[in-house]
Design an enzyme around this catalytic site. Structure first.
Site, PDB file in Angstrom:
ATOM      1  N   GLY A 159     -29.246 -15.723 -32.716  1.00 11.62           N
ATOM      2  CA  GLY A 159     -30.467 -15.870 -33.055  1.00 11.62           C
ATOM      3  C   GLY A 159     -31.058 -15.120 -34.312  1.00 11.62           C
ATOM      4  O   GLY A 159     -30.511 -14.661 -35.034  1.00 11.62           O
ATOM      5  N   ASP A 180     -24.255 -24.747 -35.475  1.00 12.41           N
ATOM      6  CA  ASP A 180     -22.989 -25.565 -35.828  1.00 12.41           C
ATOM      7  C   ASP A 180     -23.093 -25.508 -37.086  1.00 12.41           C
ATOM      8  O   ASP A 180     -21.748 -25.209 -37.634  1.00 12.41           O
ATOM      9  CB  ASP A 180     -23.533 -27.269 -35.453  1.00 12.41           C
TER      10      ASP A 180
END
Length: 316
Positions: free
Chosen positions: A222, A252
């Site tokens: 993150g 992704d």
């Protein structure tokens, strides 16, 4: 060519709302519909970078037809396995501060015949692929060992495999020795069965999964950046994202950047970081183009700050 496999694709509709208030009528300030699913997003990001990609998908009903059309419009070659069930549709609610609320449908149940046909289709399409990215949750009807079977078959054909899944499907696939896996911190914690509070904890967890069969571990942390642990050692990197608009598909996009840059080493990690940071600054699950990237802002080191606390500690 990068081949992607998404066993449980979706149509993703994203609404931007001023705030999320339970029980109230919310008026969207923006909305978009995108083809969704982790492997689908990888293909979209690969295509946006100008690299050839083929997405292998089980598709059914009107949502499946629309999903395929949207992908083709974005330059993605689609190889569809027609199924009796209807492709799922997901909803995301994005708030101005970057908070995202997602409602994901379960998706259709694949029959044994459809499951086998999906595996056979991947084998048929994999001949010219430099990488096969197998991504996302498994739909109803597929056992946790399905990815393990796919990895084994792909290796027999000489292809390299990047696997982005979690839970029992990830653990079942490790003995088949995927070339790279891409968990986030929470998925890592679940895989090793203990909480992760520092970067050092993440490194140890990644090494544990490598001992179970993963060739390399590309861990998304993150806001804390990304970690790559491989036979070449451990590399840790960060990339600034001044304004987070939506994190849908950011991981992704990172995997796409990693594979585009060769799928190993420092340069591939730098590409992953640049793609991920660019993606979170775009609406919905929009994928970054080369013009969106800021590779000069990426920072990578092998001198790991092992005691660095994670902004969001992961629980097992």
């Amino acid at each position: 060519m990068i081949l992607t496999v998404t066993p449980n694709p979706s149509l993703d509709r994203t609404y931007e709302v001023p705030s999320l208030e339970r029980g109230e009528v919310l008026r969207a300030t923006g909305d978009r519909v995108d083809p969704g699913g982790k492997g689908v997003n990888v293909s979209r990001a690969v295509s946006a970078a100008g690299v050839r990609t083929t997405a292998v998908l089980p598709l059914g009903g009107a949502p499946g037809t629309l999903l395929a059309a949207l992908l083709v419009a974005q330059g993605v070659d689609v190889t569809a396995v027609t199924i009796a069930g209807e492709t799922r549709a997901n909803i995301s609610l994005a708030e101005p501060d970057g908070t995202l609320t997602k409602i994901n449908a379960a998706g259709p149940e694949l029959t044994p015949t459809e499951s086998a046909l999906l595996l056979d289709t991947v084998r048929t399409c994999s001949g010219t692929a430099s990488w096969i990215a197998c991504c996302g949750s498994l739909p109803q009807g597929l056992s946790p060992e399905w990815y393990a079977d796919l990895v084994a078959r792909a290796h027999e054909a000489g292809a390299r495999i990047a696997l982005d899944t979690s839970g029992p499907a990830l653990l079942a696939a490790l003995p088949a020795r995927p070339d790279v896996i891409k968990p986030n911190a929470q998925e890592l914690a679940e895989a090793v069965g203990r909480p992760l509070s520092t970067l050092g904890d993440v490194v140890k967890a990644a090494e544990e999964l490598r001992s179970l069969g993963a060739g390399a571990v590309l861990a998304s942390l993150g806001a804390d950046g990304q970690l790559l642990v491989s036979a070449e050692g451990a590399h840790y990197g960060t990339a600034p994202a001044p304004a987070v608009r939506s994190n849908v598909g950011a991981g992704d996009a990172s995997l796409a950047g990693f594979l585009i840059a060769g799928g190993s080493g420092r340069e591939a990690l730098a590409s992953a970081l640049a793609h991920g940071a660019a993606a979170v600054q775009l609406p919905g699950s929009a994928m970054p183009t080369p013009a969106d990237l800021r590779p000069d802002a990426v920072r990578i080191t092998q001198d790991l700050p092992l005691d660095l606390p994670l902004s969001e500690p992961a629980t097992a």
